[in-house]
Design an enzyme around this catalytic site. Structure first.
Site, PDB file in Angstrom:
ATOM      1  N   TYR A   5     -28.558  20.893  41.674  1.00 17.61           N
ATOM      2  CA  TYR A   5     -29.258  19.619  41.692  1.00 17.61           C
ATOM      3  C   TYR A   5     -30.133  19.541  42.940  1.00 17.61           C
ATOM      4  O   TYR A   5     -29.728  19.042  43.993  1.00 17.61           O
ATOM      5  CB  TYR A   5     -28.280  18.450  41.658  1.00 17.61           C
ATOM      6  CG  TYR A   5     -27.271  18.500  40.526  1.00 17.61           C
ATOM      7  CD1 TYR A   5     -27.510  19.270  39.384  1.00 17.61           C
ATOM      8  CD2 TYR A   5     -26.087  17.787  40.587  1.00 17.61           C
ATOM      9  CE1 TYR A   5     -26.594  19.327  38.354  1.00 17.61           C
ATOM     10  CE2 TYR A   5     -25.166  17.826  39.556  1.00 17.61           C
ATOM     11  CZ  TYR A   5     -25.419  18.610  38.445  1.00 17.61           C
ATOM     12  OH  TYR A   5     -24.494  18.667  37.425  1.00 17.61           O
ATOM     13  N   PRO A  37     -21.557  12.138  28.881  1.00 18.01           N
ATOM     14  CA  PRO A  37     -20.533  11.431  28.115  1.00 18.01           C
ATOM     15  C   PRO A  37     -21.048  10.311  27.230  1.00 18.01           C
ATOM     16  O   PRO A  37     -20.356   9.915  26.288  1.00 18.01           O
ATOM     17  CB  PRO A  37     -19.613  10.876  29.205  1.00 18.01           C
ATOM     18  CG  PRO A  37     -20.524  10.701  30.389  1.00 18.01           C
ATOM     19  CD  PRO A  37     -21.484  11.849  30.322  1.00 18.01           C
ATOM     20  N   THR A  57     -25.453   6.265  20.056  1.00 17.58           N
ATOM     21  CA  THR A  57     -26.508   5.680  19.231  1.00 17.58           C
ATOM     22  C   THR A  57     -26.361   4.165  19.144  1.00 17.58           C
ATOM     23  O   THR A  57     -25.270   3.628  19.306  1.00 17.58           O
ATOM     24  CB  THR A  57     -26.474   6.279  17.808  1.00 17.58           C
ATOM     25  OG1 THR A  57     -27.482   5.666  17.009  1.00 17.58           O
ATOM     26  CG2 THR A  57     -25.122   6.075  17.142  1.00 17.58           C
TER      27      THR A  57
END
Length: 256
Positions: free
Chosen positions: A35, A182, A187
């Site tokens: 990162y 996670p 949706t």
């Protein structure tokens, strides 16, 4: 991973998000050399060092910077893992990495060599606990023959349960399971949205609550660069789904 580490307003926001996470009771913060090639670790130091008691900052090694036209590549050679652990110790300003995870298993290096190097570093006092990421059940079993494994970080969510068997193995062994991504692709349609409406919650909160109830070893690591989204995620810890709601969510099919 979602926190911008460059200079300016975006960095100030990232620092505020990290500090707010601790205020909200978040006790594990996941970062990695990948990162920003250490920049994210340095950002967390600016935001939180000295790290508060009870807050675990865990990082990952085993990926090397891009070499155009190649993008970031796996590298589990023992000398590289050692170099990256030493770098993480310096950037995080600690004497020991309480939890160090192998970002990926390098298929070109024997697993025994990769895990064995981390075991040696643990024995030298530079690592407290060892974790793995994106592993199979067989790889986890072999690694556990070499050293104690404290955590596994695999992609897992309501709609992507490819690593169900790995989670079950972690549950049986009492190994922490840290699902990455996670809440995506949670949706806003179908059963998830219906349960969210019933619970007065968001789809993301339902996805996190389902994970937290899936197994006592599950610790989701949702990422965000927004305090508002952070607070929404943290609130999921207090969301209790009914047995009926969980049963309905259990039948949601993985998106292919």
């Amino acid at each position: 991973m979602q926190l911008p580490a460059g200079p300016g307003e975006a960095r100030e926001n990232s620092i505020a998000v990290a500090r707010r996470a601790v205020e909200l009771g978040v006790t594990l913060i996941d970062t990695a050399y990948l990162y920003g090639w250490g920049a994210n670790e340095e950002l967390l130091v600016e935001a939180l060092h000295p790290f508060p008691d009870g807050v675990l900052v865990t990082t990952k090694v085993g990926v090397v910077p891009p070499d155009p036209p190649r993008e970031a590549a796996l590298c589990g050679r023992p000398e590289v893992l050692r170099e990256q652990v030493e770098g993480a110790l310096r950037r995080l300003r600690v004497d020991r990495l309480d939890l160090l995870q192998l970002h990926r298993v390098d298929p070109d290096v024997p697993l025994d060599d990769q895990v064995g190097t981390l075991r040696d570093l643990r024995d030298e006092g530079k690592i407290g606990h060892i974790g793995l990421s994106e592993v199979t059940v067989a790889q986890l079993e072999r690694a556990r023959e070499i050293v104690d494994i404290a955590s596994v970080q695999n992609r897992y969510n309501l709609l992507d349960r490819e690593h169900e068997a790995v989670l079950d193995a972690c549950t049986a062994a009492g190994i922490a399971f840290l699902p990455w991504r996670p809440v995506l692709p949670a949706t806003t349609a179908g059963e998830i949205a219906a349960v969210a409406a019933e619970a007065g919650a968001t789809a993301a909160q339902v996805a996190l609550a389902w994970l937290l109830g899936r197994s006592p070893v599950v610790l989701p690591i949702p990422g965000t660069s927004s305090i508002e989204h952070l607070e929404e995620n943290a609130a999921a810890a207090s969301l209790r789904l009914s047995d009926g709601q969980r049963s309905r969510l259990d039948t949601v099919r993985r998106r292919v």
